[in-house]
Design an enzyme around this catalytic site. Structure first.
Site, PDB file in Angstrom:
ATOM      1  N   ASN A 142      31.305  41.669  76.117  1.00 41.71           N
ATOM      2  CA  ASN A 142      32.737  41.820  76.344  1.00 41.71           C
ATOM      3  C   ASN A 142      33.120  40.934  77.527  1.00 41.71           C
ATOM      4  OD1 ASN A 142      35.317  42.678  76.940  1.00 41.71           O
ATOM      5  ND2 ASN A 142      34.714  44.728  77.638  1.00 41.71           N
ATOM      6  N   TRP A 143      33.791  39.830  77.225  1.00 47.03           N
ATOM      7  CA  TRP A 143      34.098  38.862  78.291  1.00 47.03           C
ATOM      8  C   TRP A 143      35.300  39.264  79.133  1.00 47.03           C
ATOM      9  CZ3 TRP A 143      33.451  33.462  75.452  1.00 47.03           C
ATOM     10  CH2 TRP A 143      32.119  33.327  75.041  1.00 47.03           C
ATOM     11  N   LYS A 144      36.005  40.296  78.727  1.00 44.90           N
ATOM     12  CA  LYS A 144      37.183  40.764  79.471  1.00 44.90           C
ATOM     13  C   LYS A 144      38.149  39.594  79.713  1.00 44.90           C
ATOM     14  CE  LYS A 144      34.432  44.502  81.256  1.00 44.90           C
ATOM     15  NZ  LYS A 144      34.233  45.523  82.254  1.00 44.90           N
ATOM     16  N   HIS A 158      38.862  50.742  75.322  1.00 45.84           N
ATOM     17  CA  HIS A 158      38.046  50.482  76.520  1.00 45.84           C
ATOM     18  C   HIS A 158      38.658  51.226  77.705  1.00 45.84           C
ATOM     19  CE1 HIS A 158      36.159  48.400  79.860  1.00 45.84           C
ATOM     20  NE2 HIS A 158      35.211  48.044  79.012  1.00 45.84           N
ATOM     21  N   GLU A 184      39.205  50.381  80.624  1.00 50.10           N
ATOM     22  CA  GLU A 184      40.187  49.610  81.396  1.00 50.10           C
ATOM     23  C   GLU A 184      41.564  49.675  80.732  1.00 50.10           C
ATOM     24  OE1 GLU A 184      37.889  46.002  81.593  1.00 50.10           O
ATOM     25  OE2 GLU A 184      36.491  47.000  82.968  1.00 50.10           O
ATOM     26  N   GLU A 216      30.543  54.506  77.398  1.00 52.98           N
ATOM     27  CA  GLU A 216      30.633  53.749  78.638  1.00 52.98           C
ATOM     28  C   GLU A 216      31.136  54.660  79.750  1.00 52.98           C
ATOM     29  OE1 GLU A 216      31.013  49.268  77.767  1.00 52.98           O
ATOM     30  OE2 GLU A 216      33.020  50.084  77.854  1.00 52.98           O
ATOM     31  N   GLY A 267      30.876  47.905  85.760  1.00 51.56           N
ATOM     32  CA  GLY A 267      31.106  46.910  86.805  1.00 51.56           C
ATOM     33  C   GLY A 267      30.705  47.367  88.192  1.00 51.56           C
ATOM     34  N   SER A 325      27.143  48.335  83.375  1.00 50.86           N
ATOM     35  CA  SER A 325      26.136  47.674  84.216  1.00 50.86           C
ATOM     36  C   SER A 325      24.810  47.414  83.494  1.00 50.86           C
ATOM     37  CB  SER A 325      25.915  48.455  85.515  1.00 50.86           C
ATOM     38  OG  SER A 325      27.109  48.496  86.272  1.00 50.86           O
ATOM     39  N   GLY A 369      29.359  43.780  79.850  1.00 51.20           N
ATOM     40  CA  GLY A 369      30.472  43.064  80.470  1.00 51.20           C
ATOM     41  C   GLY A 369      29.962  41.894  81.294  1.00 51.20           C
ATOM     42  N   GLY A 370      29.863  42.108  82.598  1.00 53.57           N
ATOM     43  CA  GLY A 370      29.511  41.050  83.550  1.00 53.57           C
ATOM     44  C   GLY A 370      28.322  40.187  83.138  1.00 53.57           C
TER      45      GLY A 370
HETATM   46  P1  PGA Z   1      29.820  45.863  82.819  1.00 51.38           P
HETATM   47  O1  PGA Z   1      31.025  46.192  81.797  1.00 51.38           O
HETATM   48  O2  PGA Z   1      28.633  45.487  81.977  1.00 51.38           O
HETATM   49  O3  PGA Z   1      30.326  44.693  83.635  1.00 51.38           O
HETATM   50  O4  PGA Z   1      29.583  47.086  83.630  1.00 51.38           O
HETATM   51  C1  PGA Z   1      30.789  46.879  80.600  1.00 51.38           C
HETATM   52  C2  PGA Z   1      32.088  47.060  79.863  1.00 51.38           C
HETATM   53  O5  PGA Z   1      33.127  47.295  80.494  1.00 51.38           O
HETATM   54  O6  PGA Z   1      32.110  46.974  78.613  1.00 51.38           O
END
Ligand code: PGA
Length: 251
Positions: free
Chosen positions: A9-11, A96, A98, A168, A174, A214, A235-236
């Site tokens: 997930n590149w956000k 998600h 966010e 999640e 993050g 993470s 994500g990251g």
């Molecule tokens: P993260 O994000 O790996 O940077 O913790 C995961 C996500 O939000 O899907």
């Protein structure tokens, strides 16, 4: 057997040129992979360019969100599930944390987005998870149960079979504080049980439940050894093709 899925997930990262460069580097690193499905979710603006680069590869395309309305319509700023199919998406991330946190997405809206995605032939990756406060209050399972039940409400078992669920925990996203493999396994098994209660054992047994929060090359292996963890939403660590490829090669 459930085929694992590793999804990136590149956000809200990467301009078009960087996105194309990332998949150009990723493709040869994972070209021989058959043990899992590989998915990337670039921002909307890069979907078309990335889709061109992915043609004929073993990497699938996902979007990060979708409009809840079926078909086309007067929804300024929104993206239809049909448009996502058209641009080459197979999957779409829905709900998600966010989006729930910063854009007020409710369980009800998430459910409608799932309906629109299914209608257009997309496979939703439905995100659920509790906040730190909720976990500390002993409410983690109650929250996740509510989110899962709302997401599945009124769906036929065949529709549920097309979903993926991503657990999640918000406190792990993050933050570098990943859930322990045992914590994740406990929640995944719980989610599978809830799904079984709603649509039956058969669909629940086939359902892929991803862990997110993470995930790194250093912790993926332990997570993947748990019986109910069927992949990861990253994500990251998915932004860099080398670290994402190491996660794909988790064994
Ligand atoms: P993260 O994000 O790996 O940077 O913790 C995961 C996500 O939000 O899907």
């Amino acid at each position: 057997m459930r085929k694992p899925v590793i999804a990136g997930n590149w956000k809200m990262y990467k301009l078009i040129a960087e996105a194309v460069q990332t998949v150009a580097e990723l493709k040869p690193l994972v070209a021989a992979v058959t043990h899992c499905e590989i998915v990337v979710a670039p921002p909307f603006t890069a979907l078309w360019a990335v889709a061109q680069r992915l043609e004929g590869s073993n990497i699938q395309l996902a979007a990060q969100d979708v409009c809840e309305m079926n078909g086309f319509g007067a929804r300024t700023g929104e993206i239809s599930a049909l448009m996502l199919r058209d641009v080459g998406c197979r999957y779409v991330i829905i709900g998600h944390s966010e989006r729930r946190q910063f854009y007020g997405e409710t369980d009800e809206l998430v459910r409608r987005k799932i309906g629109a995605a299914l209608e257009a032939g997309l496979n939703p990756i439905v995100c659920v998870g509790e906040t730190l406060q909720e976990r500390e209050a002993g409410m983690a399972e109650v929250i996740v149960k509510r989110q899962v039940e709302a997401a599945l409400s009124g769906l036929h078992p065949e529709e549920v079979a097309r979903l993926l669920i991503a657990y999640e925990p918000v406190w792990a996203i993050g933050t570098g504080h990943t859930a322990s493999p045992e914590q994740a396994q406990t929640m995944h098994a719980y989610i599978r049980q809830r799904v079984a209660a709603l649509v039956g054992e058969k669909v629940a047994d086939g359902l892929r439940i991803l862990y997110g929060g993470s995930v790194r090359p250093e912790n993926i292996r332990a997570l993947m050894t748990e019986p109910d963890i069927d992949g990861a939403l990253v994500g990251g660590a998915s932004l860099d093709p080398r670290s994402f490829s190491e996660i794909v090669h988790y064994f």
